[in-house]
Write an enzyme that holds these catalytic residues in place. Sequence first.
Site, PDB file in Angstrom:
ATOM      1  N   GLN A 194       0.819  -1.222   0.000  1.00 44.29           N
ATOM      2  CA  GLN A 194       0.000   0.000   0.000  1.00 44.29           C
ATOM      3  C   GLN A 194       0.846   1.263   0.000  1.00 44.29           C
ATOM      4  OE1 GLN A 194      -1.758  -1.157   3.902  1.00 44.29           O
ATOM      5  NE2 GLN A 194      -1.343   0.939   4.551  1.00 44.29           N
ATOM      6  N   CYS A 197      -5.278   0.324   3.642  1.00 47.29           N
ATOM      7  CA  CYS A 197      -5.410  -1.108   3.954  1.00 47.29           C
ATOM      8  C   CYS A 197      -6.823  -1.612   3.702  1.00 47.29           C
ATOM      9  CB  CYS A 197      -5.025  -1.352   5.406  1.00 47.29           C
ATOM     10  SG  CYS A 197      -5.946  -0.341   6.574  1.00 47.29           S
ATOM     11  N   HIS A 205      -6.422  -1.462  11.532  1.00 43.89           N
ATOM     12  CA  HIS A 205      -5.795  -1.980  10.319  1.00 43.89           C
ATOM     13  C   HIS A 205      -6.666  -3.084   9.712  1.00 43.89           C
ATOM     14  CE1 HIS A 205      -2.686  -2.668   7.481  1.00 43.89           C
ATOM     15  NE2 HIS A 205      -2.281  -3.819   7.969  1.00 43.89           N
TER      16      HIS A 205
END
Lengths: 215, 214
Positions: free
Chosen positions: B19, B25, B161
């Site tokens: 990323q 994410c 995340h």
Amino acid sequence: APAPPPAAGAQAPELAPAELLAPARFALEMYNRDRPAGTRAVLGAVRGRVRRAGRGSLYSLKATLEETPCNDPTVCQLPVSKKTLLCSFEVLDELGKHVLLRRDCGPVDTKITGAGVAEDAGDFTVKMTSIFKDFVITYNRTYETKEEAQWRMSIFVNNLVRAQKIQALDRGTAQYGVTKFSDLTEEEFHTIYLNPLLKDNPGQKMRRAKSVEDP
Amino acid sequence: ALPEWDWREKGAVTKVKDQGMCGSCWAFSVTGNVEGQWFLKEGNLLSLSEQELLDCDKVDKACLGGLPSNAYSAIKILGGLETEDDYSYQGRLQTCSFSADKAKVYINDSVELSQNEHKMAAWLAKKGPISVAINAFGMQFYRRGIAHPLRPLCSPWLIDHAVLLVGYGNRSAVPFWAIKNSWGPDWGEQGYYYLHRGSGACGVNTMASSAVVD
């Protein structure tokens, strides 16, 4: 029966060392977890306070730990801290089950130990510089100025210590250490790579999936 | 659930992506899930575009974060996902240039999965990789092995995340989830993170979801 919680701002009473032994030994056990046999610390003096509420007791401990020396810079604490450490622990005791909530250890002032420490510190700096150079090469890092490189190296060294602490508190088999993010502060890492929206935004409602065991 | 499963061995998982310096994410987690769902439905594995989500999902915030649930809606509303080759990843917000003609994959719906990790494992083995979100405590320095941070340090309430569950199993009797991350193959175990399974570690069971392809 548990004592009532102290009034706001009031100091919990200081406990006799015997009452602190169980939480202090637990904190020491957690501190020594995953350390090689030859490098485990031993407990020195302990003092502390307790706050009791409901079925739990929160121990705030100050303890000295005596550490044996260790030569591997990726594993060891800073050399100035290798003899006597002053640690603050917070241990929650809930129905006899202990959980270490906080661990903060630092070196006791060892200026009086003189030249030996200075030599160790110099040796440590050399080793850290070497590890940092490996990191820069491995991950192809470039820094614009010498000052930035020095700043990044100081973050890198602090991060090695942070990684050791995370390692000590992990209950699995994970290994923590140098990664490509080792020259970033915690704040930089969170800001650049993580996603704060996840924790406080429910997003769109989705229907529940059928369990795969459903006919 | 079967004792172990790994969708990588079945060809349902694309290579680990990166990323870059961007909090995207959520997009990688969702495209990974859709790649798996499409593979199971159609039998071919396509690498799908995260950049399309960054640019065209106006509910989410591109590199500043997003939510899988919003991303599924965006894919449905847009009319599908283009491939990585057609709409390649830049790692920063750009003008939306999605073309319905280039969309190679569509989804019909999305579902929220059980928080029971046994049920999650059973679902994964039968239905494909799962999008989840976790607390990333310790991941900055993770190198290998099965992570199992203390619960107070890795609270399920501080999820930050999004990643992709691609398998599960046991290593020396320690149960784990195999998690595809989006930080490149030079992080973790060739880009993968292994997290303790069965204890709700780091909130892995709190935001499990999947697209549905009919």
